[in-house]
Scaffold this motif. Structure first.
Motif, mmCIF file in Angstrom:
data_model
loop_
_atom_site.group_PDB
_atom_site.id
_atom_site.type_symbol
_atom_site.label_atom_id
_atom_site.label_comp_id
_atom_site.label_asym_id
_atom_site.label_seq_id
_atom_site.Cartn_x
_atom_site.Cartn_y
_atom_site.Cartn_z
ATOM 1 N N LEU A 105 0.850 -1.192 0.000
ATOM 2 C CA LEU A 105 0.000 0.000 0.000
ATOM 3 C C LEU A 105 0.881 1.235 0.000
ATOM 4 O O LEU A 105 1.864 1.325 0.749
ATOM 5 C CB LEU A 105 -0.931 -0.013 1.211
ATOM 6 C CG LEU A 105 -1.833 -1.242 1.338
ATOM 7 C CD1 LEU A 105 -2.906 -1.007 2.399
ATOM 8 C CD2 LEU A 105 -2.464 -1.640 0.018
ATOM 9 N N ARG A 106 0.537 2.167 -0.848
ATOM 10 C CA ARG A 106 1.329 3.336 -1.193
ATOM 11 C C ARG A 106 2.545 2.969 -2.051
ATOM 12 O O ARG A 106 3.389 3.798 -2.326
ATOM 13 C CB ARG A 106 1.768 4.139 0.037
ATOM 14 C CG ARG A 106 0.590 4.627 0.890
ATOM 15 C CD ARG A 106 1.041 5.532 2.010
ATOM 16 N NE ARG A 106 1.296 6.876 1.520
ATOM 17 C CZ ARG A 106 2.334 7.633 1.891
ATOM 18 N NH1 ARG A 106 3.246 7.152 2.723
ATOM 19 N NH2 ARG A 106 2.481 8.846 1.420
ATOM 20 N N GLU A 107 2.592 1.710 -2.487
ATOM 21 C CA GLU A 107 3.589 1.266 -3.457
ATOM 22 C C GLU A 107 2.901 0.471 -4.565
ATOM 23 O O GLU A 107 3.446 -0.481 -5.119
ATOM 24 C CB GLU A 107 4.664 0.418 -2.771
ATOM 25 C CG GLU A 107 5.502 1.196 -1.771
ATOM 26 C CD GLU A 107 6.624 0.365 -1.166
ATOM 27 O OE1 GLU A 107 6.687 -0.856 -1.439
ATOM 28 O OE2 GLU A 107 7.423 0.942 -0.413
ATOM 29 N N GLU A 108 1.669 0.884 -4.886
ATOM 30 C CA GLU A 108 0.840 0.133 -5.822
ATOM 31 C C GLU A 108 1.386 0.123 -7.246
ATOM 32 O O GLU A 108 0.939 -0.690 -8.073
ATOM 33 C CB GLU A 108 -0.591 0.693 -5.817
ATOM 34 C CG GLU A 108 -1.362 0.450 -4.530
ATOM 35 C CD GLU A 108 -1.101 1.500 -3.460
ATOM 36 O OE1 GLU A 108 -1.784 1.465 -2.429
ATOM 37 O OE2 GLU A 108 -0.227 2.369 -3.665
ATOM 38 N N MET A 109 2.310 0.997 -7.555
ATOM 39 C CA MET A 109 2.886 0.991 -8.899
ATOM 40 C C MET A 109 3.810 -0.207 -9.119
ATOM 41 O O MET A 109 4.161 -0.518 -10.258
ATOM 42 C CB MET A 109 3.637 2.298 -9.183
ATOM 43 C CG MET A 109 4.808 2.558 -8.259
ATOM 44 S SD MET A 109 4.277 3.036 -6.611
ATOM 45 C CE MET A 109 5.141 4.568 -6.433
ATOM 46 N N TRP A 110 4.192 -0.883 -8.041
ATOM 47 C CA TRP A 110 5.007 -2.099 -8.144
ATOM 48 C C TRP A 110 4.136 -3.296 -7.796
ATOM 49 O O TRP A 110 4.008 -3.695 -6.637
ATOM 50 C CB TRP A 110 6.213 -2.006 -7.222
ATOM 51 C CG TRP A 110 7.108 -0.850 -7.575
ATOM 52 C CD1 TRP A 110 7.635 -0.557 -8.795
ATOM 53 C CD2 TRP A 110 7.561 0.171 -6.679
ATOM 54 N NE1 TRP A 110 8.394 0.592 -8.719
ATOM 55 C CE2 TRP A 110 8.377 1.059 -7.447
ATOM 56 C CE3 TRP A 110 7.380 0.435 -5.325
ATOM 57 C CZ2 TRP A 110 8.982 2.180 -6.884
ATOM 58 C CZ3 TRP A 110 7.980 1.549 -4.777
ATOM 59 C CH2 TRP A 110 8.778 2.406 -5.548
#
Length: 211
Positions: free
Chosen positions: A128-133
């Motif tokens: 979460l808050r790293e959804e681009m990965w």
């Protein structure tokens, strides 16, 4: 099913994670996670798990893993404590058409994490808050919903909220997407005074309440 799961973003408890499973009952979920058939304790509260004699870590050996299980709507769930097995067994838990969603809250280091498996395959997962990965056989499964919620750009490569946004606000936004997509809900009472059967799933926890 009005409680949803967004409230988990604000959780400051000591449990390890929550596993949701659709297509099997709570006892079968416990057995797939390593519990003995018929091996449940009497129903206990979240606070009483602390009295089961759990050692989270041992040098060169497994720590102790314990779960409490129940059902909410269409989903069975297991609340994990200590060195539990959910993160190691996603594919096994999801065999034979079962769907599994696992939420791991932030521990010593953010972020919180979400993972989804179905029919023996890890489909997608992200921090979460790293959804681009995103990872898995279908990494973009939730991309349209994450984009619609203002989490990601439509191509999935850019995280849209401000960098200085409070991390729990971001967690709530993404957990809302997961909640709606899968129809998940969990009562806060599960981590309060609700009593649920517990199973040992790893190591050698005592599994009897000490004074």
């Amino acid at each position: 099913m009005s409680d949803g799961i967004v409230w988990l973003a604000d959780l400051d408890g000591w449990m390890s994670s929550v596993v949701f499973a659709r297509g099997i009952g709570p006892e079968e979920l416990a057995v797939r996670m390593g519990g003995e058939p018929g091996g449940a304790t009497e129903p206990i509260t979240d606070a009483e798990v602390r009295r089961l004699g759990i050692t989270r870590w041992r040098p060169a050996a497994d720590g102790d893993g314990v779960i409490r299980v129940g059902r909410s709507g269409d989903w069975s769930f297991a609340v994990e404590y200590g060195d539990s097995t959910g993160g190691d067994l996603l594919e096994e838990l999801s065999r034979d058409g079962t769907e599994v969603v696992r939420y791991v809250p932030p521990q010593e280091h953010p972020p919180a994490r979400v993972a989804y498996a179905r029919d023996g395959v890890f489909r997608c997962g992200f921090g979460l808050r790293e959804e681009m990965w995103r990872r898995g056989a279908e990494p973009d499964l939730l991309l349209p919903e994450l984009a619609a919620a203002g989490v990601l750009s439509p191509d999935g490569r850019t995280y849209l909220p401000a960098e200085d946004e409070d991390h729990r606000t971001g967690y709530r936004r993404s957990l809302g997407v997961v909640e709606r997509w899968f129809g998940l809900s969990l009562s806060p009472a599960v981590l309060g005074d609700a009593r649920l059967p517990a199973y040992a799933v790893r190591g050698t926890p005592r599994m009897t309440l000490s004074p």
